[in-house]
Design a protein around this motif. Sequence first.
Motif, PDB file in Angstrom:
ATOM      1  N   ALA A 211      14.439  80.511   5.657  1.00  0.00           N
ATOM      2  CA  ALA A 211      15.432  80.168   5.840  1.00  0.00           C
ATOM      3  C   ALA A 211      16.210  79.090   5.015  1.00  0.00           C
ATOM      4  O   ALA A 211      15.191  78.224   3.838  1.00  0.00           O
ATOM      5  N   SER A 212      17.812  79.427   5.172  1.00  0.00           N
ATOM      6  CA  SER A 212      18.125  77.832   4.507  1.00  0.00           C
ATOM      7  C   SER A 212      17.975  76.926   5.584  1.00  0.00           C
ATOM      8  O   SER A 212      17.497  76.054   6.253  1.00  0.00           O
ATOM      9  N   GLY A 213      18.532  75.310   4.609  1.00  0.00           N
ATOM     10  CA  GLY A 213      18.726  74.349   5.413  1.00  0.00           C
ATOM     11  C   GLY A 213      18.086  72.738   5.414  1.00  0.00           C
ATOM     12  O   GLY A 213      18.099  72.423   6.504  1.00  0.00           O
ATOM     13  N   ALA A 214      17.085  73.470   4.072  1.00  0.00           N
ATOM     14  CA  ALA A 214      16.105  72.416   4.076  1.00  0.00           C
ATOM     15  C   ALA A 214      16.402  72.076   2.847  1.00  0.00           C
ATOM     16  O   ALA A 214      17.356  72.586   1.250  1.00  0.00           O
ATOM     17  N   TYR A 215      15.196  70.631   2.275  1.00  0.00           N
ATOM     18  CA  TYR A 215      15.740  70.400   0.671  1.00  0.00           C
ATOM     19  C   TYR A 215      14.256  71.976  -0.357  1.00  0.00           C
ATOM     20  O   TYR A 215      14.240  70.777  -1.478  1.00  0.00           O
TER      21      TYR A 215
ATOM     22  N   GLU B 297       2.818  82.651  15.360  1.00  0.00           N
ATOM     23  CA  GLU B 297       3.024  81.611  15.779  1.00  0.00           C
ATOM     24  C   GLU B 297       3.145  80.764  14.040  1.00  0.00           C
ATOM     25  O   GLU B 297       2.603  80.412  12.858  1.00  0.00           O
ATOM     26  N   ALA B 298       4.346  81.619  14.113  1.00  0.00           N
ATOM     27  CA  ALA B 298       4.873  81.025  12.519  1.00  0.00           C
ATOM     28  C   ALA B 298       4.934  79.836  12.300  1.00  0.00           C
ATOM     29  O   ALA B 298       4.590  79.177  10.886  1.00  0.00           O
ATOM     30  N   ALA B 299       4.928  78.437  12.937  1.00  0.00           N
ATOM     31  CA  ALA B 299       4.768  77.227  12.575  1.00  0.00           C
ATOM     32  C   ALA B 299       4.269  77.083  12.225  1.00  0.00           C
ATOM     33  O   ALA B 299       3.925  75.453  11.448  1.00  0.00           O
ATOM     34  N   SER B 300       3.440  77.427  12.504  1.00  0.00           N
ATOM     35  CA  SER B 300       1.125  77.039  11.635  1.00  0.00           C
ATOM     36  C   SER B 300       0.541  77.876  10.646  1.00  0.00           C
ATOM     37  O   SER B 300      -0.141  77.183   9.675  1.00  0.00           O
ATOM     38  N   ARG B 301       2.051  78.634   9.967  1.00  0.00           N
ATOM     39  CA  ARG B 301       2.159  79.354   8.822  1.00  0.00           C
ATOM     40  C   ARG B 301       2.976  78.792   7.983  1.00  0.00           C
ATOM     41  O   ARG B 301       3.245  79.785   6.887  1.00  0.00           O
ATOM     42  N   ALA B 302       2.730  77.688   7.607  1.00  0.00           N
ATOM     43  CA  ALA B 302       3.885  77.333   6.243  1.00  0.00           C
ATOM     44  C   ALA B 302       3.741  78.108   5.151  1.00  0.00           C
ATOM     45  O   ALA B 302       2.903  77.348   4.409  1.00  0.00           O
ATOM     46  N   LEU B 303       5.121  78.761   4.474  1.00  0.00           N
ATOM     47  CA  LEU B 303       4.600  78.633   2.684  1.00  0.00           C
ATOM     48  C   LEU B 303       4.790  78.191   1.922  1.00  0.00           C
ATOM     49  O   LEU B 303       6.156  77.654   2.238  1.00  0.00           O
ATOM     50  N   LEU B 304       4.188  77.315   1.012  1.00  0.00           N
ATOM     51  CA  LEU B 304       4.879  76.599   0.207  1.00  0.00           C
ATOM     52  C   LEU B 304       5.459  77.622  -0.598  1.00  0.00           C
ATOM     53  O   LEU B 304       4.771  77.827  -2.150  1.00  0.00           O
ATOM     54  N   THR B 305       6.811  77.329  -1.032  1.00  0.00           N
ATOM     55  CA  THR B 305       7.756  77.960  -1.289  1.00  0.00           C
ATOM     56  C   THR B 305       8.259  77.290  -2.531  1.00  0.00           C
ATOM     57  O   THR B 305       9.690  77.142  -2.247  1.00  0.00           O
ATOM     58  N   GLY B 306       8.435  77.310  -4.318  1.00  0.00           N
ATOM     59  CA  GLY B 306       9.655  76.599  -4.996  1.00  0.00           C
ATOM     60  C   GLY B 306       8.960  75.356  -4.649  1.00  0.00           C
ATOM     61  O   GLY B 306       8.393  75.361  -4.932  1.00  0.00           O
ATOM     62  N   HIS B 307       9.972  74.584  -5.473  1.00  0.00           N
ATOM     63  CA  HIS B 307      10.022  73.249  -5.454  1.00  0.00           C
ATOM     64  C   HIS B 307      10.953  72.357  -4.363  1.00  0.00           C
ATOM     65  O   HIS B 307      11.707  72.812  -4.278  1.00  0.00           O
ATOM     66  N   THR B 308      10.439  71.240  -4.445  1.00  0.00           N
ATOM     67  CA  THR B 308      11.663  70.784  -3.395  1.00  0.00           C
ATOM     68  C   THR B 308      11.970  70.036  -4.064  1.00  0.00           C
ATOM     69  O   THR B 308      12.032  69.189  -4.689  1.00  0.00           O
ATOM     70  N   GLY B 309      13.481  69.324  -3.304  1.00  0.00           N
ATOM     71  CA  GLY B 309      15.126  68.457  -4.986  1.00  0.00           C
ATOM     72  C   GLY B 309      14.939  67.731  -3.655  1.00  0.00           C
ATOM     73  O   GLY B 309      14.916  67.321  -2.432  1.00  0.00           O
ATOM     74  N   LEU B 310      16.558  67.178  -3.596  1.00  0.00           N
ATOM     75  CA  LEU B 310      17.063  66.436  -3.482  1.00  0.00           C
ATOM     76  C   LEU B 310      18.644  66.893  -2.444  1.00  0.00           C
ATOM     77  O   LEU B 310      19.660  66.923  -1.728  1.00  0.00           O
ATOM     78  N   ILE B 311      18.698  68.675  -3.219  1.00  0.00           N
ATOM     79  CA  ILE B 311      20.129  69.403  -2.743  1.00  0.00           C
ATOM     80  C   ILE B 311      19.276  70.635  -1.441  1.00  0.00           C
ATOM     81  O   ILE B 311      19.011  71.149  -1.653  1.00  0.00           O
TER      82      ILE B 311
END
Length: 369
Positions: free
Chosen positions: A266-270, A280-294
């Motif tokens: 999904a879009s809409g996040a940093y 149960e998708a909410a329990s399986r978050a996949l850390l993908t890429g890097h967090t930023g400010l954009i």
Amino acid sequence: MNQQSRQNPTLFDLLGRCWQRPAPVTSASFDRQGGCVAFAAVDGTIALAPVAEAEGPESRIRVSGDLGQMRILPRTKPPAPLTAFAVQEDDAPLVMPFHDGGFLVRTGGGAVRRVSVQGESSEDFLGLGRPVLALDHAAQSGVTALSDGEGLCLLDQAANVIGRSRTTPVPTALKFSPDGRHLAGLGEDSLVIMALDGEVSVQRVVTLPSRPTGLAWNRQADRIACGLEIGGLSIVDVSLGRTDTILDFPAPVRELAWGVGGQLVASGAYRIAAWGADTEAASRALLTGHTGLILVEAVAAHPTRDLVAAGYADGRIVVARLGGRDELFVRPFGGAVTALAWSADGRHLAVGDAEGQAALITFPPQLFK
């Protein structure tokens, strides 16, 4: 292009063909045969680009004999110009790939028209005389669905009416399931799931926490993800009607995609927001890429690999492996990314942005090994 970019071309410079449109690009769509991409813009125009090119990246790859390093030479000629034409005034056209080639396009005045990949426009596929609010086409069956503000209409390949429904609420967005057996529509604050078995029948109406901003079926056609204007998304189990909602996004979720392995993006996040294939998708978050400010403005899941393309508000475009931290930086900056679409074979990525740039990026197979 400035002197520095000429001396140090980016991956985008080497792999992408770019065209400047006079207005922001709102969507990019490949035809069913994968030979053409259509860029729609807010000024009511469509521009067509052929996928094939004389100077593809494969023809410009060179490998040094001593170190075995690969490099891609720049193109020697500018890309062929787009075939552009006006469809309506001051409103972005709705463009859908047609099952046997070309596109279906919503025009002004309540008409739907067929357009070939050469830009040739035939007589209206359908003329309603009233606005077409939503449009979709199922390649498997050749059925077209449209919403005209009064209800839902289904058409066969020859534009004959084969079904009608006074569905309430009247859908403002429509999407066929991948198998063509169901149709989903978005209302003011609801999702309508319809079964198509000789006639249109409402299977389920799901009330959502806020106005929906987009929807996407998974490949198995048993789950639908709906973006929410309040910043979040709802995942609906089609057969059970169960809804899982994920909130607290910093912005509305306008783009959703399902990965080849059942992952949701999904879009809409940093960062690139992604979840695993569990119900149960909410329990399986996949850390993908890097967090930023954009903010991530657009996402597109690769059709054959566990990869996702993401476009940011600052124009950056990356390709990341779902569940992985590494990112391939494709474009470092530009207008806010408004459209991303992969070709069916996963070799080409179509891009549109808020400054009117349309681009087609061709990836050599070596990049994704």
